[in-house]
Write a protein that holds these residues in place. Structure first.
Motif, mmCIF file in Angstrom:
data_model
loop_
_atom_site.group_PDB
_atom_site.id
_atom_site.type_symbol
_atom_site.label_atom_id
_atom_site.label_comp_id
_atom_site.label_asym_id
_atom_site.label_seq_id
_atom_site.Cartn_x
_atom_site.Cartn_y
_atom_site.Cartn_z
ATOM 1 N N ALA A 106 0.769 -1.167 0.201
ATOM 2 C CA ALA A 106 -0.099 0.045 -0.098
ATOM 3 C C ALA A 106 0.835 1.257 0.151
ATOM 4 C CB ALA A 106 -0.960 -0.073 1.334
ATOM 5 N N ASN A 107 2.042 1.283 0.612
ATOM 6 C CA ASN A 107 2.940 2.324 0.621
ATOM 7 C C ASN A 107 4.364 1.680 0.691
ATOM 8 O OD1 ASN A 107 4.666 4.452 1.304
ATOM 9 N ND2 ASN A 107 3.366 5.032 3.273
ATOM 10 N N ALA A 108 4.989 1.905 -0.454
ATOM 11 C CA ALA A 108 6.355 1.357 -0.656
ATOM 12 C C ALA A 108 7.406 1.681 0.401
ATOM 13 C CB ALA A 108 7.044 1.919 -2.147
ATOM 14 N N ALA A 109 7.047 2.920 1.060
ATOM 15 C CA ALA A 109 8.110 3.408 1.929
ATOM 16 C C ALA A 109 8.195 2.547 3.390
ATOM 17 C CB ALA A 109 7.792 4.853 2.112
ATOM 18 N N ASP A 110 6.953 1.894 3.311
ATOM 19 C CA ASP A 110 6.856 1.052 4.708
ATOM 20 C C ASP A 110 7.964 -0.141 4.508
ATOM 21 O OD1 ASP A 110 4.901 2.447 5.392
ATOM 22 O OD2 ASP A 110 3.291 0.993 4.889
ATOM 23 N N VAL A 111 8.251 -0.548 3.351
ATOM 24 C CA VAL A 111 9.417 -1.830 3.340
ATOM 25 C C VAL A 111 10.548 -1.039 3.533
ATOM 26 C CG1 VAL A 111 10.380 -3.064 1.508
ATOM 27 C CG2 VAL A 111 8.012 -2.564 1.383
ATOM 28 N N ASP A 112 11.009 0.219 3.363
ATOM 29 C CA ASP A 112 12.302 0.669 3.869
ATOM 30 C C ASP A 112 12.260 0.812 5.349
ATOM 31 O OD1 ASP A 112 12.692 1.088 1.175
ATOM 32 O OD2 ASP A 112 12.074 3.182 1.042
ATOM 33 N N ALA A 113 11.356 0.909 6.071
ATOM 34 C CA ALA A 113 11.279 0.916 7.405
ATOM 35 C C ALA A 113 11.534 -0.463 8.209
ATOM 36 C CB ALA A 113 10.077 1.513 7.900
ATOM 37 N N LEU A 114 11.481 -1.480 7.380
ATOM 38 C CA LEU A 114 11.845 -2.688 8.011
ATOM 39 C C LEU A 114 13.304 -3.032 8.110
ATOM 40 C CD1 LEU A 114 9.547 -4.832 5.709
ATOM 41 C CD2 LEU A 114 9.075 -4.159 7.954
ATOM 42 N N MET A 115 13.928 -4.024 9.097
ATOM 43 C CA MET A 115 14.924 -4.243 9.481
ATOM 44 C C MET A 115 15.959 -4.756 8.347
ATOM 45 S SD MET A 115 15.115 -6.218 12.992
ATOM 46 C CE MET A 115 13.713 -7.454 12.957
ATOM 47 N N SER A 116 17.188 -4.074 8.292
ATOM 48 C CA SER A 116 18.275 -4.426 7.177
ATOM 49 C C SER A 116 18.937 -5.729 7.648
ATOM 50 C CB SER A 116 19.544 -3.600 7.426
ATOM 51 O OG SER A 116 20.387 -3.760 8.472
ATOM 52 N N ALA A 117 19.518 -6.595 6.951
ATOM 53 C CA ALA A 117 19.969 -7.842 7.307
ATOM 54 C C ALA A 117 21.008 -7.634 8.539
ATOM 55 C CB ALA A 117 20.919 -8.433 6.357
ATOM 56 N N GLU A 118 21.898 -6.632 8.633
ATOM 57 C CA GLU A 118 22.506 -6.367 9.707
ATOM 58 C C GLU A 118 21.745 -6.515 10.898
ATOM 59 O OE1 GLU A 118 25.171 -2.636 10.901
ATOM 60 O OE2 GLU A 118 26.036 -3.890 9.408
ATOM 61 N N ALA A 119 20.833 -5.520 10.949
ATOM 62 C CA ALA A 119 19.837 -5.269 12.157
ATOM 63 C C ALA A 119 19.311 -6.472 12.555
ATOM 64 C CB ALA A 119 18.973 -4.275 11.898
ATOM 65 N N TYR A 120 18.992 -7.333 11.454
ATOM 66 C CA TYR A 120 18.077 -8.670 11.869
ATOM 67 C C TYR A 120 18.906 -9.546 12.492
ATOM 68 C CZ TYR A 120 15.543 -13.049 11.395
ATOM 69 O OH TYR A 120 15.043 -14.257 11.789
ATOM 70 N N ALA A 121 20.176 -9.708 12.256
ATOM 71 C CA ALA A 121 21.475 -10.509 12.596
ATOM 72 C C ALA A 121 21.405 -10.189 14.244
ATOM 73 C CB ALA A 121 22.769 -10.404 11.704
ATOM 74 N N LYS A 122 21.811 -8.819 14.604
ATOM 75 C CA LYS A 122 21.671 -8.639 15.928
ATOM 76 C C LYS A 122 20.528 -9.031 16.867
ATOM 77 C CE LYS A 122 24.665 -4.552 14.942
ATOM 78 N NZ LYS A 122 24.990 -3.027 14.818
ATOM 79 N N ASN A 123 19.284 -8.858 15.916
ATOM 80 C CA ASN A 123 18.018 -9.078 16.790
ATOM 81 C C ASN A 123 17.854 -10.552 17.102
ATOM 82 O OD1 ASN A 123 15.240 -8.115 17.457
ATOM 83 N ND2 ASN A 123 14.795 -9.658 15.842
ATOM 84 N N ILE A 124 18.630 -11.471 16.365
ATOM 85 C CA ILE A 124 18.633 -12.911 16.667
ATOM 86 C C ILE A 124 19.692 -13.119 17.316
ATOM 87 C CG2 ILE A 124 16.635 -13.297 14.888
ATOM 88 C CD1 ILE A 124 19.071 -14.636 13.222
ATOM 89 N N GLY A 125 20.718 -12.416 17.219
ATOM 90 C CA GLY A 125 22.185 -12.962 17.857
ATOM 91 C C GLY A 125 21.980 -13.016 19.401
#
Length: 125
Positions: A106-125
């Motif tokens: 609905a809003n392409a900018a919402d995708v940009d607000a999701l976590m990067s691979a680096e941020a996700y790795a820290k999140n599950i680390g």
């Protein structure tokens, strides 16, 4: 565990890949499939369904548990991957290859607000 850098990620372990046509493919991460174990059933949303960000939209069942998959962004389902319905174990052998559904955000900018691979790795680390 490899976390592809060409995608965005959610705290609930979905991955999102932006496609050339502006749609996004959605799947679950390797972390999620590993936690679920041997996947035996997938129930996908219907094409044309309107999804709200953060709301459950499909179910993945394994021999140990069932887990909800949440819409990473709001949008309309434009395709589903029938191959994962026919062969649910394909998610176990390649979680980052086995997309579940495609959304027109609905809003392409919402995708940009999701976590990067680096941020996700820290999140599950």
């Amino acid at each position: 565990m490899t976390i592809p850098a060409d995608r965005k990620y959610t705290e609930s372990h979905e991955w999102v890949r932006v496609e050339a046509d502006g749609t996004v493919s959605v799947g679950i991460t390797d972390f999620a499939q590993d936690a679920l174990g041997d996947i035996v059933f997938v129930d996908l949303p219907k094409v044309g369904a309107s999804l709200a960000a953060g709301k459950d939209c499909c179910v993945i069942e394994s021999v140990k548990a069932a887990g909800d998959v949440y819409a990473p962004v709001a949008g309309e389902v434009v395709a589903v991957n029938d191959a994962v319905v026919d062969e649910p174990a394909s998610i176990n052998s390649g979680a980052f290859d086995a997309w579940l559904f495609k959304l027109k955000p609905a809003n392409a900018a919402d995708v940009d607000a999701l976590m990067s691979a680096e941020a996700y790795a820290k999140n599950i680390g």
